[in-house]
Design a protein around this motif. Sequence first.
Motif, PDB file in Angstrom:
ATOM      1  N   ALA A   1       9.565 -49.787  76.415  1.00  0.00           N
ATOM      2  CA  ALA A   1      10.302 -49.611  77.672  1.00  0.00           C
ATOM      3  C   ALA A   1       9.382 -49.114  78.782  1.00  0.00           C
ATOM      4  CB  ALA A   1      11.462 -48.642  77.467  1.00  0.00           C
ATOM      5  N   MET A   2       8.428 -48.249  78.447  1.00  0.00           N
ATOM      6  CA  MET A   2       7.476 -47.768  79.445  1.00  0.00           C
ATOM      7  C   MET A   2       6.517 -48.884  79.879  1.00  0.00           C
ATOM      8  SD  MET A   2       8.381 -44.620  80.013  1.00  0.00           S
ATOM      9  CE  MET A   2      10.026 -45.357  79.877  1.00  0.00           C
ATOM     10  N   TYR A   3       6.091 -49.691  78.919  1.00  0.00           N
ATOM     11  CA  TYR A   3       5.259 -50.852  79.232  1.00  0.00           C
ATOM     12  C   TYR A   3       6.024 -51.814  80.134  1.00  0.00           C
ATOM     13  CZ  TYR A   3       2.663 -55.217  78.306  1.00  0.00           C
ATOM     14  OH  TYR A   3       1.968 -56.399  78.421  1.00  0.00           O
ATOM     15  N   LEU A   4       7.298 -52.031  79.833  1.00  0.00           N
ATOM     16  CA  LEU A   4       8.144 -52.864  80.686  1.00  0.00           C
ATOM     17  C   LEU A   4       8.233 -52.288  82.093  1.00  0.00           C
ATOM     18  CD1 LEU A   4      11.523 -54.493  79.830  1.00  0.00           C
ATOM     19  CD2 LEU A   4      11.475 -52.787  81.652  1.00  0.00           C
ATOM     20  N   SER A   5       8.289 -50.961  82.202  1.00  0.00           N
ATOM     21  CA  SER A   5       8.357 -50.319  83.521  1.00  0.00           C
ATOM     22  C   SER A   5       7.112 -50.624  84.345  1.00  0.00           C
ATOM     23  CB  SER A   5       8.523 -48.808  83.360  1.00  0.00           C
ATOM     24  OG  SER A   5       9.714 -48.490  82.692  1.00  0.00           O
ATOM     25  N   ILE A   6       5.947 -50.570  83.685  1.00  0.00           N
ATOM     26  CA  ILE A   6       4.694 -50.875  84.386  1.00  0.00           C
ATOM     27  C   ILE A   6       4.689 -52.327  84.845  1.00  0.00           C
ATOM     28  CG2 ILE A   6       2.190 -51.029  84.147  1.00  0.00           C
ATOM     29  CD1 ILE A   6       2.434 -48.866  81.938  1.00  0.00           C
ATOM     30  N   ALA A   7       4.997 -53.230  83.917  1.00  0.00           N
ATOM     31  CA  ALA A   7       4.968 -54.653  84.243  1.00  0.00           C
ATOM     32  C   ALA A   7       5.980 -54.993  85.327  1.00  0.00           C
ATOM     33  CB  ALA A   7       5.229 -55.472  82.989  1.00  0.00           C
ATOM     34  N   SER A   8       7.155 -54.367  85.287  1.00  0.00           N
ATOM     35  CA  SER A   8       8.170 -54.660  86.299  1.00  0.00           C
ATOM     36  C   SER A   8       7.705 -54.213  87.678  1.00  0.00           C
ATOM     37  CB  SER A   8       9.490 -53.978  85.940  1.00  0.00           C
ATOM     38  OG  SER A   8       9.420 -52.579  86.094  1.00  0.00           O
ATOM     39  N   TYR A   9       7.012 -53.101  87.754  1.00  0.00           N
ATOM     40  CA  TYR A   9       6.486 -52.605  89.028  1.00  0.00           C
ATOM     41  C   TYR A   9       5.478 -53.594  89.609  1.00  0.00           C
ATOM     42  CZ  TYR A   9       3.991 -49.520  92.285  1.00  0.00           C
ATOM     43  OH  TYR A   9       3.409 -48.968  93.403  1.00  0.00           O
ATOM     44  N   VAL A  10       4.545 -54.064  88.783  1.00  0.00           N
ATOM     45  CA  VAL A  10       3.523 -54.993  89.264  1.00  0.00           C
ATOM     46  C   VAL A  10       4.153 -56.334  89.624  1.00  0.00           C
ATOM     47  CG1 VAL A  10       1.415 -56.226  88.616  1.00  0.00           C
ATOM     48  CG2 VAL A  10       1.728 -53.837  87.932  1.00  0.00           C
ATOM     49  N   ALA A  11       5.057 -56.832  88.773  1.00  0.00           N
ATOM     50  CA  ALA A  11       5.703 -58.122  89.034  1.00  0.00           C
ATOM     51  C   ALA A  11       6.585 -58.083  90.270  1.00  0.00           C
ATOM     52  CB  ALA A  11       6.532 -58.542  87.819  1.00  0.00           C
ATOM     53  N   ASN A  12       7.026 -56.901  90.658  1.00  0.00           N
ATOM     54  CA  ASN A  12       7.879 -56.744  91.842  1.00  0.00           C
ATOM     55  C   ASN A  12       7.046 -56.359  93.060  1.00  0.00           C
ATOM     56  OD1 ASN A  12      10.551 -56.817  92.965  1.00  0.00           O
ATOM     57  ND2 ASN A  12      10.545 -54.573  93.032  1.00  0.00           N
ATOM     58  N   ASP A  13       5.839 -56.950  93.150  1.00  0.00           N
ATOM     59  CA  ASP A  13       4.933 -56.700  94.284  1.00  0.00           C
ATOM     60  C   ASP A  13       4.624 -55.217  94.447  1.00  0.00           C
ATOM     61  OD1 ASP A  13       4.891 -59.473  94.922  1.00  0.00           O
ATOM     62  OD2 ASP A  13       6.772 -59.252  96.030  1.00  0.00           O
ATOM     63  N   HIS A  14       4.344 -54.571  93.316  1.00  0.00           N
ATOM     64  CA  HIS A  14       3.955 -53.158  93.303  1.00  0.00           C
ATOM     65  C   HIS A  14       5.006 -52.283  93.975  1.00  0.00           C
ATOM     66  CE1 HIS A  14      -0.148 -53.751  91.680  1.00  0.00           C
ATOM     67  NE2 HIS A  14       0.019 -54.952  92.200  1.00  0.00           N
ATOM     68  N   THR A  15       6.237 -52.544  93.585  1.00  0.00           N
ATOM     69  CA  THR A  15       7.375 -51.771  94.086  1.00  0.00           C
ATOM     70  C   THR A  15       8.316 -51.511  92.921  1.00  0.00           C
ATOM     71  OG1 THR A  15       7.222 -52.896  96.221  1.00  0.00           O
ATOM     72  CG2 THR A  15       9.255 -51.688  95.770  1.00  0.00           C
TER      73      THR A  15
ATOM     74  N   TYR B   1      17.523 -44.887  85.846  1.00  0.00           N
ATOM     75  CA  TYR B   1      18.125 -45.031  84.514  1.00  0.00           C
ATOM     76  C   TYR B   1      18.910 -46.332  84.359  1.00  0.00           C
ATOM     77  CZ  TYR B   1      21.616 -44.126  80.874  1.00  0.00           C
ATOM     78  OH  TYR B   1      22.447 -44.234  79.807  1.00  0.00           O
ATOM     79  N   ASP B   2      19.810 -46.604  85.284  1.00  0.00           N
ATOM     80  CA  ASP B   2      20.655 -47.791  85.163  1.00  0.00           C
ATOM     81  C   ASP B   2      19.836 -49.075  85.290  1.00  0.00           C
ATOM     82  OD1 ASP B   2      23.014 -46.369  84.747  1.00  0.00           O
ATOM     83  OD2 ASP B   2      23.409 -46.171  86.892  1.00  0.00           O
ATOM     84  N   THR B   3      18.859 -49.082  86.194  1.00  0.00           N
ATOM     85  CA  THR B   3      18.016 -50.271  86.357  1.00  0.00           C
ATOM     86  C   THR B   3      17.224 -50.550  85.093  1.00  0.00           C
ATOM     87  OG1 THR B   3      17.822 -49.918  88.749  1.00  0.00           O
ATOM     88  CG2 THR B   3      16.141 -51.296  87.701  1.00  0.00           C
ATOM     89  N   LEU B   4      16.641 -49.520  84.525  1.00  0.00           N
ATOM     90  CA  LEU B   4      15.873 -49.711  83.297  1.00  0.00           C
ATOM     91  C   LEU B   4      16.772 -50.247  82.187  1.00  0.00           C
ATOM     92  CD1 LEU B   4      13.172 -49.434  81.840  1.00  0.00           C
ATOM     93  CD2 LEU B   4      13.762 -47.062  81.306  1.00  0.00           C
ATOM     94  N   GLU B   5      17.977 -49.739  82.098  1.00  0.00           N
ATOM     95  CA  GLU B   5      18.910 -50.245  81.091  1.00  0.00           C
ATOM     96  C   GLU B   5      19.220 -51.729  81.324  1.00  0.00           C
ATOM     97  OE1 GLU B   5      20.581 -48.689  78.271  1.00  0.00           O
ATOM     98  OE2 GLU B   5      18.696 -47.644  78.613  1.00  0.00           O
ATOM     99  N   HIS B   6      19.410 -52.111  82.583  1.00  0.00           N
ATOM    100  CA  HIS B   6      19.674 -53.522  82.893  1.00  0.00           C
ATOM    101  C   HIS B   6      18.501 -54.405  82.479  1.00  0.00           C
ATOM    102  CE1 HIS B   6      22.657 -52.211  86.296  1.00  0.00           C
ATOM    103  NE2 HIS B   6      23.169 -52.071  85.075  1.00  0.00           N
TER     104      HIS B   6
END
Length: 470
Positions: A298-312, A455-460
Amino acid sequence: MSRVTPGIAADVVQREELAMRRMTESLVEDLSENVPVDQVTSAVGAAHTRFEGKPIREFVPILVERIVRRELADPEPTVRIPAPAAVRAAGQEPTEPGAGGAHRRVVSRRAVVPLSIGAVGVVAAVVAGSALWPGADEAAVAAPAAPTVVRGVVGSEKVAFFQDERVVRVLADNGVRVEVEPAGSRQIATTVDLDQYDFAFPSSSPAAERIQRQRAVTTKYTPFASPIAIATYRPIADLLTAAGVIRPGPVATFDMNKYLELTAAGVQWDDLPGNTTYPVAKNILVSTTDPRTSNSAAMYLSIASYVANDHTIVRGDTAEAHVLPVLSKLFLAQGYTDNSSEGPFNQYLANGMGPTPLVCIYEAQFVGAAGEGRITPDMVLTYPTPTVLSNHTLVPLTATGDTIGALLTENPELRRLAAEHGFRTGDNAQFAAVATEREVAVPADLIDIVDVPAYDTLEHLLDGVAAAYN
């Protein structure tokens, strides 16, 4: 006139005075058939005098009662808890009769009562008798009691810490014995039956937040943390350095933006120019745990989601829909994944770069393994840029669980031992000294850190990846 040591907090004085009054009333009632009231009160006063000037007060009423009962020859002395307020101050829980005459704890999930480290120390000291109160009547001191057993469910990377004999000894010195069972952090928050545990100790604040919501518990402790890292091997590091993914230096970094570009293009290992060390027809993927159950994924997903979302940081349905295809690809192409972080890391340590050339881990796992002599010269620790800090968060479910949270947070010896197991406890110098001694290059200060999604976004996002598995 109060017989409490000058300088003791007023609330402590008030609790002791209330406990003494109630204890005296109880003694008078119990002994009234054989002993005059004035003799009882006089014996109480004399016994109380023995403890003048002693700094630790919580159990003085208990010891006074035992002295008086012995002196007045009560044939069946009983130990009375001084008073409800004093009991709660000492962190004890009320009990009610259960099956077979046993008693069970009655714990409010909405108001977990903290047991201070000082109170835990008192329990150990009381059974030591004269070590706590020199000159106290040894006959008034209780026989040594067995440590209180405290059960917890924890992220697997913390099992070795709780099994460390030095940790066990420190906890025993504080009157507790901890028994832990491992589980993936998301499992702890979603599927584990927490009614059988005194505390839950997942590896991230989002998992802890979910537990707090479900159990209506406001208390939490974050005694240590560990950033997400990527473990690899020297030949793989050299290949990815040439490809622009790994940037060598005093501390090697792993460029997540460049890495996602390779995965999006479907680049395989044997596509890398000049690759003669690992020419396999496999996708270039970081091995993780199962994001449906484990925090490190889940933490790895958090990193990848940040980069994939134009560092946001991802927020809202549109951003979630934008990054989900990228995230799903990172996990679905891996095949089987373990439920907890110990699985892939143990494979990394044991099997070499063939099956696991890149593994998502906690920094603590690598530093801890180095202390056990399990890290070989060809193993390389890199840090994704950016990375996230995984805050190992303990949620107390009972008063004794709260004891463990307080001990892990405040006890200096436990904090030192946590650093030896590779965790960051807030003392950067202490952690850096451990890493330097073990010849592991780590950043003394973590700079390129991003927050995990709400929290809710990560769950989604996790639910979206889980749906892709099906």
